[in-house]
Design a protein around this motif. Structure first.
Motif, mmCIF file in Angstrom:
data_model
loop_
_atom_site.group_PDB
_atom_site.id
_atom_site.type_symbol
_atom_site.label_atom_id
_atom_site.label_comp_id
_atom_site.label_asym_id
_atom_site.label_seq_id
_atom_site.Cartn_x
_atom_site.Cartn_y
_atom_site.Cartn_z
ATOM 1 N N SER A 36 -8.801 20.602 45.905
ATOM 2 C CA SER A 36 -7.856 19.694 45.259
ATOM 3 C C SER A 36 -6.456 20.117 45.685
ATOM 4 O O SER A 36 -5.937 21.137 45.246
ATOM 5 N N VAL A 37 -5.844 19.332 46.578
ATOM 6 C CA VAL A 37 -4.524 19.717 47.114
ATOM 7 C C VAL A 37 -3.395 19.208 46.218
ATOM 8 O O VAL A 37 -2.247 19.628 46.356
ATOM 9 N N LYS A 38 -3.718 18.299 45.322
ATOM 10 C CA LYS A 38 -2.724 17.802 44.343
ATOM 11 C C LYS A 38 -3.507 17.404 43.098
ATOM 12 O O LYS A 38 -4.253 16.423 43.123
ATOM 13 N N THR A 39 -3.363 18.206 42.070
ATOM 14 C CA THR A 39 -4.236 18.081 40.904
ATOM 15 C C THR A 39 -3.553 17.393 39.716
ATOM 16 O O THR A 39 -2.398 17.680 39.408
ATOM 17 N N GLY A 40 -4.310 16.514 39.065
ATOM 18 C CA GLY A 40 -3.926 15.975 37.749
ATOM 19 C C GLY A 40 -2.744 15.019 37.749
ATOM 20 O O GLY A 40 -2.164 14.691 38.774
ATOM 21 N N GLY A 41 -2.451 14.519 36.559
ATOM 22 C CA GLY A 41 -1.294 13.634 36.375
ATOM 23 C C GLY A 41 -1.464 12.262 36.980
ATOM 24 O O GLY A 41 -0.485 11.557 37.241
ATOM 25 N N CYS A 42 -2.713 11.817 37.194
ATOM 26 C CA CYS A 42 -2.937 10.534 37.859
ATOM 27 C C CYS A 42 -2.762 9.365 36.877
ATOM 28 O O CYS A 42 -3.319 9.386 35.784
ATOM 29 N N PRO A 43 -2.005 8.331 37.272
ATOM 30 C CA PRO A 43 -1.752 7.195 36.375
ATOM 31 C C PRO A 43 -2.944 6.257 36.170
ATOM 32 O O PRO A 43 -2.899 5.405 35.289
ATOM 33 N N GLU A 44 -3.999 6.408 36.963
ATOM 34 C CA GLU A 44 -5.166 5.530 36.815
ATOM 35 C C GLU A 44 -5.991 5.976 35.602
ATOM 36 O O GLU A 44 -5.869 7.106 35.143
#
Ligand code: SAM
Ligand code: DTB
Ligand code: SF4
Length: 305
Positions: A36-44
């Motif tokens: 996971s190169v950029k984790t969490g905080g996803c608006p979906e």
């Protein structure tokens, strides 16, 4: 398609294994490591996903990882025996500068000598070309479910959005990695419909088809979803194998909660790739020693790099 999933189990597995042997080495398994190169905080609001901002799952949001860190992780994956390195980012759709930054990560992974795969959400065609020019081999973008079930699990995008990105990925000349999740409360007919969608993707079915078993994460709407009969999972793998003979069918998320015997059935049903390494994106995966031992017990070999 439903007729295929409805076959007597031995008949379905026989058909799947017969096709598997015509197109693939039945003793060879690909090892792919996820990061996971950029984790969490996803608006979906995908109902299965621990990385959505809509659910309180204890995942801390982070920034995009630095090139040196990703390169080091890719080197460790190669040393452990992986041949494919998949980078995931919890974006709805990356911005231009995100794509430029991921292109740098792709270059690093290619320098390490691994196949590179990325999954970053919806792409514009220019984004897909930038990633291809950086050396990306596969883009992962799952259909996840049947069109008529999709709205039950996600409200922030629709099936057509997924198909549009897949088309752009194809147009850019990238190989497509596209599959789904089972065990979200869908019916057998809806699993059949997912497989039919994948098998009928234009102009061709995906080169790589990950079949994930739902990993139930506390805090997500699907946390208390009853377990799917594991034999239904095996049937889904077999149907993917029969309908997409040249594709690599991947036994993906959910192995930590799966019996060894069920995994063995998945390999008989035509799966020939696993995620390898202690972690998927945010959840657990069997450790390397355990997977090595499983392959040894089954007399399977990992694909050479
Ligand atoms: N945000 C991008 C997207 O959705 O396309 C890329 C990352 S997203 C985590 C990639 C895939 O992971 C999803 O399409 C889904 O198939 C899978 N996934 C996410 N959470 C899962 C879970 N709890 N169990 C099984 N598969 C999961
Ligand atoms: C895919 O089909 N499965 C992987 C990969 N593509 C990116 C992701 C599984 C994620 C499982 C939940 C998690 O660890 O966060
Ligand atoms: Fe975001 Fe992808 Fe998770 Fe959906 S599956 S919430 S798009 S990271």
């Amino acid at each position: 398609m439903q007729a295929l999933l409805d076959l007597p189990f031995p008949e379905l597995l026989f058909q799947a294994q017969t096709i598997h042997r015509q197109y693939h080495d039945p003793a060879e398994i690909e090892l792919a490591t996820l990061l996971s190169v950029k984790t969490g905080g996803c608006p979906e609001d995908c109902g299965y996903c621990p990385q959505s901002v809509h659910y309180d799952t204890g995942v801390t949001a982070g920034k995009l990882m630095a090139v040196a860190e990703v390169r080091a992780a890719a080197e460790r994956a190669r040393e452990a025996g992986a041949t494919r390195f998949c980078m995931g980012a919890a974006w709805r759709a990356p911005k231009d500068r995100d794509v430029e930054a991921v292109a740098e990560l792709v270059r690093a992974v290619k320098e390490v000598g691994l196949e590179a795969c990325a999954t970053l959400g919806m792409l514009e065609e220019g984004h897909a070309r930038t990633l291809r020019d950086a050396g990306l081999d596969y883009y992962n973008h799952n259909l996840d479910s049947s069109p008529d079930f999709y709205g039950n699990i996600i409200s922030t995008r629709d099936y057509q959005d997924r198909l549009a990105t897949l088309e752009r990925v194809r147009n850019a000349g990238l190989s497509v990695c596209c599959g789904g999740i089972v065990g979200m409360g869908e019916s057998r007919r809806q699993r059949a419909e997912l497989i039919a969608q994948l098998a009928n993707l234009m102009p061709d079915y995906p080169e790589s088809v990950p079949i994930n078993n739902l990993v139930k994460v506390e805090g997500t709407p699907l946390a208390d979803q009853p377990d799917l009969d594991p034999l239904e999972f095996v049937r889904t793998i077999a149907a993917a194998r029969v309908t997409m003979p040249r594709a690599r069918v991947r036994l993906s998320a959910g192995r930590q909660q799966m019996d060894d015997a069920v995994q063995a059935l998945c390999f008989v049903a035509g799966a020939s790739s696993i995620f390898y390494g202690e972690k998927l994106l945010t959840t657990g995966n069997p450790d390397v020693a355990r997977d090595r031992e499983l392959l040894r017990r089954l007399g399977l070999k990992s694909r050479a790099g």
